[in-house]
Structure formats: structure tokens, C-alpha cells
Scaffold this motif. Sequence first.
Motif, mmCIF file in Angstrom:
data_model
loop_
_atom_site.group_PDB
_atom_site.id
_atom_site.type_symbol
_atom_site.label_atom_id
_atom_site.label_comp_id
_atom_site.label_asym_id
_atom_site.label_seq_id
_atom_site.Cartn_x
_atom_site.Cartn_y
_atom_site.Cartn_z
ATOM 1 N N LEU A 134 40.289 32.509 36.577
ATOM 2 C CA LEU A 134 39.799 33.562 36.109
ATOM 3 C C LEU A 134 40.157 34.441 37.072
ATOM 4 O O LEU A 134 39.649 34.357 38.438
ATOM 5 C CB LEU A 134 38.407 33.803 35.476
ATOM 6 C CG LEU A 134 37.899 33.569 34.314
ATOM 7 C CD1 LEU A 134 36.599 33.911 34.210
ATOM 8 C CD2 LEU A 134 38.862 34.056 33.305
ATOM 9 N N ILE A 135 40.624 35.987 37.482
ATOM 10 C CA ILE A 135 41.996 36.469 38.204
ATOM 11 C C ILE A 135 41.781 37.505 38.341
ATOM 12 O O ILE A 135 42.551 38.637 37.038
ATOM 13 C CB ILE A 135 43.334 35.508 38.654
ATOM 14 C CG1 ILE A 135 43.651 34.127 39.509
ATOM 15 C CG2 ILE A 135 43.691 36.803 40.902
ATOM 16 C CD1 ILE A 135 44.699 33.665 39.109
ATOM 17 N N GLY A 136 41.850 38.637 39.436
ATOM 18 C CA GLY A 136 41.836 40.035 38.972
ATOM 19 C C GLY A 136 41.681 40.844 40.080
ATOM 20 O O GLY A 136 41.091 40.234 41.444
ATOM 21 N N HIS A 137 41.589 42.377 40.785
ATOM 22 C CA HIS A 137 41.772 42.527 41.893
ATOM 23 C C HIS A 137 40.426 43.721 41.922
ATOM 24 O O HIS A 137 40.632 44.679 41.080
ATOM 25 C CB HIS A 137 43.155 43.465 42.233
ATOM 26 C CG HIS A 137 42.442 44.139 43.396
ATOM 27 N ND1 HIS A 137 43.323 43.209 44.781
ATOM 28 C CD2 HIS A 137 42.570 45.498 43.987
ATOM 29 C CE1 HIS A 137 43.557 44.079 45.881
ATOM 30 N NE2 HIS A 137 43.028 44.958 45.029
ATOM 31 N N ASN A 138 39.441 43.540 42.537
ATOM 32 C CA ASN A 138 38.262 43.703 42.156
ATOM 33 C C ASN A 138 37.666 43.114 40.841
ATOM 34 O O ASN A 138 36.607 44.111 40.488
ATOM 35 C CB ASN A 138 38.221 45.351 42.694
ATOM 36 C CG ASN A 138 36.192 45.760 42.628
ATOM 37 O OD1 ASN A 138 35.591 44.974 42.624
ATOM 38 N ND2 ASN A 138 36.295 47.009 41.992
ATOM 39 N N VAL A 139 38.281 41.997 39.753
ATOM 40 C CA VAL A 139 37.242 41.606 39.514
ATOM 41 C C VAL A 139 35.982 41.131 38.852
ATOM 42 O O VAL A 139 35.782 41.231 38.286
ATOM 43 C CB VAL A 139 38.220 40.531 38.912
ATOM 44 C CG1 VAL A 139 37.871 39.095 39.792
ATOM 45 C CG2 VAL A 139 37.625 39.999 37.376
ATOM 46 N N ARG A 140 34.741 40.936 39.913
ATOM 47 C CA ARG A 140 33.892 40.490 39.745
ATOM 48 C C ARG A 140 33.473 41.622 39.854
ATOM 49 O O ARG A 140 31.988 41.888 39.409
ATOM 50 C CB ARG A 140 33.296 39.592 40.962
ATOM 51 C CG ARG A 140 34.135 38.714 41.843
ATOM 52 C CD ARG A 140 33.418 37.359 42.563
ATOM 53 N NE ARG A 140 33.960 36.782 43.084
ATOM 54 C CZ ARG A 140 33.669 35.012 42.661
ATOM 55 N NH1 ARG A 140 32.300 35.563 41.571
ATOM 56 N NH2 ARG A 140 34.692 34.156 43.121
ATOM 57 N N ALA A 141 33.797 42.645 40.716
ATOM 58 C CA ALA A 141 32.524 44.183 40.601
ATOM 59 C C ALA A 141 32.676 44.798 39.111
ATOM 60 O O ALA A 141 31.942 45.556 39.429
ATOM 61 C CB ALA A 141 32.551 44.592 41.707
ATOM 62 N N PHE A 142 33.686 45.265 38.855
ATOM 63 C CA PHE A 142 34.554 45.748 38.289
ATOM 64 C C PHE A 142 35.050 45.477 36.324
ATOM 65 O O PHE A 142 33.748 45.723 35.968
ATOM 66 C CB PHE A 142 35.541 47.382 38.462
ATOM 67 C CG PHE A 142 35.914 47.874 37.468
ATOM 68 C CD1 PHE A 142 35.375 48.917 36.994
ATOM 69 C CD2 PHE A 142 36.963 47.915 37.014
ATOM 70 C CE1 PHE A 142 35.355 50.204 36.227
ATOM 71 C CE2 PHE A 142 37.457 48.774 35.516
ATOM 72 C CZ PHE A 142 36.426 49.619 35.691
ATOM 73 N N THR A 173 39.106 34.146 40.613
ATOM 74 C CA THR A 173 39.524 34.156 42.309
ATOM 75 C C THR A 173 39.644 35.914 42.395
ATOM 76 O O THR A 173 39.866 36.905 41.533
ATOM 77 C CB THR A 173 41.053 34.053 42.675
ATOM 78 O OG1 THR A 173 40.933 32.431 42.341
ATOM 79 C CG2 THR A 173 41.516 33.736 44.045
ATOM 80 N N ASP A 174 38.936 36.981 43.581
ATOM 81 C CA ASP A 174 39.322 37.967 42.328
ATOM 82 C C ASP A 174 39.901 38.477 44.359
ATOM 83 O O ASP A 174 39.808 38.430 45.787
ATOM 84 C CB ASP A 174 38.114 38.658 43.304
ATOM 85 C CG ASP A 174 37.545 40.254 43.542
ATOM 86 O OD1 ASP A 174 39.095 41.012 43.513
ATOM 87 O OD2 ASP A 174 36.836 40.400 43.259
ATOM 88 N N THR A 175 41.054 39.143 44.274
ATOM 89 C CA THR A 175 41.971 39.410 44.993
ATOM 90 C C THR A 175 41.872 39.734 45.779
ATOM 91 O O THR A 175 42.584 39.536 46.995
ATOM 92 C CB THR A 175 43.736 39.790 44.115
ATOM 93 O OG1 THR A 175 43.326 40.714 43.445
ATOM 94 C CG2 THR A 175 44.271 38.803 43.451
ATOM 95 N N MET A 176 41.331 41.541 45.098
ATOM 96 C CA MET A 176 40.762 41.993 46.833
ATOM 97 C C MET A 176 39.987 41.558 47.955
ATOM 98 O O MET A 176 40.233 41.480 48.799
ATOM 99 C CB MET A 176 40.197 43.200 45.768
ATOM 100 C CG MET A 176 39.144 44.419 47.392
ATOM 101 S SD MET A 176 38.795 46.081 46.792
ATOM 102 C CE MET A 176 37.311 44.938 46.249
ATOM 103 N N SER A 177 38.640 40.740 47.488
ATOM 104 C CA SER A 177 37.917 39.819 48.526
ATOM 105 C C SER A 177 39.171 38.553 49.358
ATOM 106 O O SER A 177 38.938 38.599 50.844
ATOM 107 C CB SER A 177 37.257 38.872 47.635
ATOM 108 O OG SER A 177 36.438 40.206 47.115
#
Length: 247
Positions: A134-142, A173-177
Motif C-alpha cells: 500500500l503506497i500513498g503520500h501521508n497515507v498512514r496519517a490521512f 510505504t508512505d512516500t512522505m516519510s
Amino acid sequence: MIAAPQAAPVVTLTQTAAARYVVLDIETGDAPEDAIQAALGSWKAPKNWKPETVEKNRAEAAEKIRSKAALLDASPILCVGARTDREAIMFNGMGEAGPLELSGWSVRSYPDEGAMLAGMAAWLDTQTDADTILIGHNVRAFDLPKIRGAFVRHRLALPACLKPRTDGSQPMTDTMSLFKSFSMEHRDAFAVGLDVVCTAFGIPRPKQVISGDDVPRLHREGHFAEILIYNAIDVDATTEIYRLMMA
């Protein structure tokens, strides 16, 4: 001696169906008025504040809550963009978006959020497995908390890949982190916007005149196509960022 012919390996659907990764991004609209009022009512001032200080800060808090109403738990998910290593699907929960052309994307429109989530769940359960990243930008927190909360609100079962696991068995994978491991300038930042990462990596972005903050207004005004295009652009950018960092 002639060797006996070997039988061709049997390839089952489960061996070939799962995507290696799925990039997710959502857009949200304003929360219902009762949710906004509940958030306003929960604001409490410290007991030692002067009355004029309380009123000033209460007004500022109210303005902030209303301007960020799309971030409340009750705010509806308008659309979900999902790109795997094989296809790109836009799940639109706003009804028909009118004439729309998204190059390389398939758009599935639903009358409301609940129907959209049900359609997305069915797709994810056929396209992902326990190894899909699972991938996203700030995906964990939002994105993931918002999606999971919406499934619960509609009393829908979560697709297997989105169920929270305390053992971390679903790779993510959270691309922001992850970007903070590639940047001295931003390694200690609390949050890093997608545009910042694109600029750092030299990823060209289509010229846009809107941002995520404009999405609730666009939704109120019925500009559904613009929201879907904006979401698709963000998903494509996040996908490219992931590929560059994991190359």
C-alpha cells in the motif's frame, strides 16, 4: 533415450491476479453541519484565560474548524484514485462527472460514498493480496484512517488489504516519510507536501490552479471533473516518486 515431455506449469488466477503495489489517494468534501457544530462545541478554553482572550481564541478556533471541515472524521470521501503496476482506476462517489477524459485511467462513477466504497472494496479484494504494498503520500496519517473510518460509518466490511494489522503484515510505504531519508533539508520536517517532493526530484507537474483546499468548494459548485483530474495527477506523481526512491 528421449525424455518424456514435461507438463506445462499450471498458473492459477491467485498466482497472477495480485498487484505488486497499489497507490492510493483520496479527496474529501466538507463534513455535515452537525459534525462541524460538535467540533466547535468540543473546544474548551483554559480556566485562567481572561474573557476577551477566550472570545478571541474561540472565534479563531471556529474559523479554523470551518476552513478545515474536510479533515473531520465525518467528512465524505468524494473520490479515491488507485494505481497499481498494471492499471489505474478512479472511484468517483459524486455521481456522473460529465465529459471527462483521463489518459490511462478508467473511471467508475457511483451515486454516493457508500456505493463507491463497496465498489472499491470488491476491486481491491480481487486485485491485491497480503504481499501487495500500500503506497500513498501521508497515507498512514490521512488516507488510510479516513478510508477505514468511512467503511465503518457505512457499516461495510473493509477489504482485506486495508484492515489494520498490529503485526504490520500488510506492507506499506508512505512516500512522505520515506522522502525524509532522501533529503537533508526536509529530514526533520513534520510534514512535506507532494509538490515539494516533486520539485526536489525534478518531476514535472501539469500546471494546476487548484489545491486540496479548493476541493470542498469545487464539490459544492458541482465541478466534479476538476476534482477527479486533480486526484489523478496526485496519484501519478506519488507513483513516480515511489518508483524513483525504490529503484
